[in-house]
Design an enzyme around this catalytic site. Structure first.
Site, PDB file in Angstrom:
ATOM      1  N   SER A   1       4.163  -0.174 -15.430  1.00 41.89           N
ATOM      2  CA  SER A   1       5.576  -0.311 -15.068  1.00 41.89           C
ATOM      3  C   SER A   1       5.839  -1.597 -14.293  1.00 41.89           C
ATOM      4  O   SER A   1       6.858  -2.267 -14.515  1.00 41.89           O
ATOM      5  CB  SER A   1       6.021   0.897 -14.245  1.00 41.89           C
ATOM      6  OG  SER A   1       5.270   1.006 -13.048  1.00 41.89           O
ATOM      7  N   VAL A   2       4.931  -1.983 -13.398  1.00 44.33           N
ATOM      8  CA  VAL A   2       5.120  -3.220 -12.634  1.00 44.33           C
ATOM      9  C   VAL A   2       4.737  -4.436 -13.476  1.00 44.33           C
ATOM     10  O   VAL A   2       5.494  -5.408 -13.566  1.00 44.33           O
ATOM     11  CB  VAL A   2       4.304  -3.193 -11.332  1.00 44.33           C
ATOM     12  CG1 VAL A   2       4.449  -4.532 -10.587  1.00 44.33           C
ATOM     13  CG2 VAL A   2       4.749  -2.049 -10.438  1.00 44.33           C
TER      14      VAL A   2
ATOM     15  N   LYS B   1      -0.082   1.796   3.754  1.00 48.54           N
ATOM     16  CA  LYS B   1       0.954   0.817   4.108  1.00 48.54           C
ATOM     17  C   LYS B   1       1.040   0.627   5.616  1.00 48.54           C
ATOM     18  O   LYS B   1       1.249  -0.488   6.096  1.00 48.54           O
ATOM     19  CB  LYS B   1       2.294   1.273   3.533  1.00 48.54           C
ATOM     20  CG  LYS B   1       2.326   1.284   2.013  1.00 48.54           C
ATOM     21  CD  LYS B   1       3.555   1.979   1.473  1.00 48.54           C
ATOM     22  CE  LYS B   1       3.565   1.999  -0.053  1.00 48.54           C
ATOM     23  NZ  LYS B   1       4.695   2.783  -0.598  1.00 48.54           N
TER      24      LYS B   1
ATOM     25  N   GLU C   1       2.925  -9.324  -0.695  1.00 47.05           N
ATOM     26  CA  GLU C   1       4.202  -8.766  -0.253  1.00 47.05           C
ATOM     27  C   GLU C   1       4.537  -7.456  -0.962  1.00 47.05           C
ATOM     28  O   GLU C   1       5.114  -6.539  -0.368  1.00 47.05           O
ATOM     29  CB  GLU C   1       5.323  -9.778  -0.497  1.00 47.05           C
ATOM     30  CG  GLU C   1       6.693  -9.327  -0.040  1.00 47.05           C
ATOM     31  CD  GLU C   1       6.805  -9.207   1.475  1.00 47.05           C
ATOM     32  OE1 GLU C   1       7.083  -8.091   1.950  1.00 47.05           O
ATOM     33  OE2 GLU C   1       6.600 -10.216   2.171  1.00 47.05           O
TER      34      GLU C   1
ATOM     35  N   ILE D   1      11.405  -4.907  -0.613  1.00 48.43           N
ATOM     36  CA  ILE D   1      11.847  -5.238   0.745  1.00 48.43           C
ATOM     37  C   ILE D   1      10.946  -6.329   1.327  1.00 48.43           C
ATOM     38  O   ILE D   1       9.731  -6.160   1.394  1.00 48.43           O
ATOM     39  CB  ILE D   1      11.792  -3.999   1.657  1.00 48.43           C
ATOM     40  CG1 ILE D   1      12.649  -2.874   1.094  1.00 48.43           C
ATOM     41  CG2 ILE D   1      12.242  -4.359   3.071  1.00 48.43           C
ATOM     42  CD1 ILE D   1      12.492  -1.564   1.822  1.00 48.43           C
TER      43      ILE D   1
END
Length: 430
Positions: free
Chosen positions: A15-16, A207, A131, A138
């Site tokens: 998907s990415v 994260k 990132e 974001i």
């Protein structure tokens, strides 16, 4: 402007990865202007050549030999979006050793073995940018690493998992239980068939480790993060929060206290007046507190192919510019080397719901249990009578060990039928 193209190899076309291919194609002209050279996709590593994909990839670019792709002499940048620990770690290390810079979205790998990757990048004199590893589109890592480099960050408080936020939001707005809200999340594609990584907090913990490492210039791994998921959060917990003017969120919290780093992920009640309380459905938000800048909040879509690909392309532009200028950007910053504070020493607050016998002296006995462990009570109220009698207690700040000991003492008391709910409270000043 250089006529020599920046050659990019892509690992993964899910998907990415599919959206990375799409953006590289659709925005080729803009990317060339921003990088200073044409950006050319020279290969895409996949597990199966015949698998269905969201975008058309020229057959000549597809390969199942990822190692051969990342070690090609002409590859300038390797973009890794396959996820997981292996083979991603080996492929990234080989890419760096072969002279390519790396852009990755791999939060699990960075949280487990980031130092190895950073050291390899430094040794090779290449960039490692990531990132997209936290909060999708974001921009939060770059501000922590660069924009706030002249400040002292003291706290990072965030909703960094869209699946759990969607579930808890549905429980709050509809009164649904956890299982019902999870099923809806799965039906809508917000939750995986096996949602363990999300609902048990593993994704958020990875994260949180990355955010803490950047914010406090200290190596923090996922193993350093205290973790609780949301599978035990009940409709009654959410209703109790509503009665307090609060909402339940799965929070990633990284704090600097007494020059030690405390990092935790757990469900917590936060007042509806707090900016994070208004973060709905599958959105993410990160609230940063620093000495000079004060309070900052970063908000947006925290997952999904296109948002994550946006962050990947942002890193690719920066890394591409660095390659053209024969330089590198900011590497790992772990100079502070602060100790990680155990959860038991972390200062927090509790909301405790207790089923008790409805008789004289119960409130005093419960208050004494808190006092025995050095915990001050902020709020106490009784709900119901007789067999339905329940006390709800909200504590002032104390160490987590003191609060845990209080709960254990309550569970051993004759007058206590059951401690039905224990949840931390965040976002309110004492």
């Amino acid at each position: 402007m250089s006529n020599k193209p920046l050659k990019v190899a892509l690992l993964g076309c899910g998907s990415v990865g599919s959206q990375v291919v799409r953006l590289l194609t659709e925005q080729a002209g803009d990317l060339e202007a921003r990088v200073g050279a044409p950006v050319e996709l020279v290969g895409v590593s996949v597990r199966r050549l015949d698998a269905p994909r969201e975008v058309d990839v020229p057959a000549g670019l597809l390969t199942t030999d990822a190692e051969a792709l990342v070690t090609r002499e002409d590859v300038d940048v390797v973009v890794e979006v396959i996820g997981g620990i292996e083979p991603a770690r080996t492929l990234i290390l080989k890419a760096l050793e072969s002279g390519a810079s790396v852009v990755t979205a791999n939060k699990a790998l960075l949280a487990e073995d980031g130092p190895t990757l950073f050291e390899a990048a430094s040794k090779a004199g290449r960039d490692l940018y990531y990132e997209a590893a936290v909060a999708g589109a974001i921009p939060i890592l770059r501000p922590l690493r660069e924009s706030l480099a002249g400040d002292r960050v003291t706290r990072v408080l965030g909703i960094v998992n869209g699946t759990t936020n969607f579930i808890l939001d549905k429980m709050d707005t509809s009164g649904a239980g956890f299982a019902e809200a999870l099923e809806e999340a799965q039906d809508l594609g917000y939750a995986e068939a096996d949602p363990t990584a999300d609902v048990e907090g593993f994704d958020a913990a990875a994260k949180a480790a990355i955010l803490a490492s950047l914010a406090f210039h200290t190596r923090v791994t996922a193993q350093d993060v205290y973790r609780e998921g949301i599978s035990e959060v009940s409709a009654a917990d959410v209703a109790s929060a509503r009665d307090m003017g609060a909402v339940v969120k799965l929070l990633a919290i990284a704090e600097l206290r007494d020059d030690q780093v405390a990092v935790r992920v757990h469900p917590a009640m936060i007042p509806r007046s707090h900016p994070l309380a208004s973060v709905r459905e599958a959105y993410n938000a990160v609230f940063v507190e620093s000495e000079a800048a004060g309070q900052l909040m970063f908000y947006g879509p925290g997952a999904g192919g296109s948002p994550t690909a946006s962050a990947v392309l942002g890193d690719l532009v920066t890394v591409g510019r660095n390659r053209l200028n024969d330089t590198t950007g900011v590497g790992e910053s772990a100079y502070a080397d602060r100790a990680v504070r155990p959860m038991g020493e972390t200062v927090t607050r509790y909301h405790v719901a207790i089923d008790v016998q409805d008789r004289a002296g119960v409130l005093a006995a419960v208050a004494q249990a808190f006092a025995d462990n050095g915990v001050s009570i902020q709020i106490v109220r009784q709900e119901g009578r007789g067999a339905d009698a329940q006390l709800v207690v909200v504590s002032h700040q104390a160490t987590d060990a003191q609060l845990s000991a209080t709960v254990e003492q309550l569970r051993g008391m004759e007058i206590v039928r059951e401690v039905t709910s224990v949840m931390r409270v965040e976002g309110e000043s004492e």
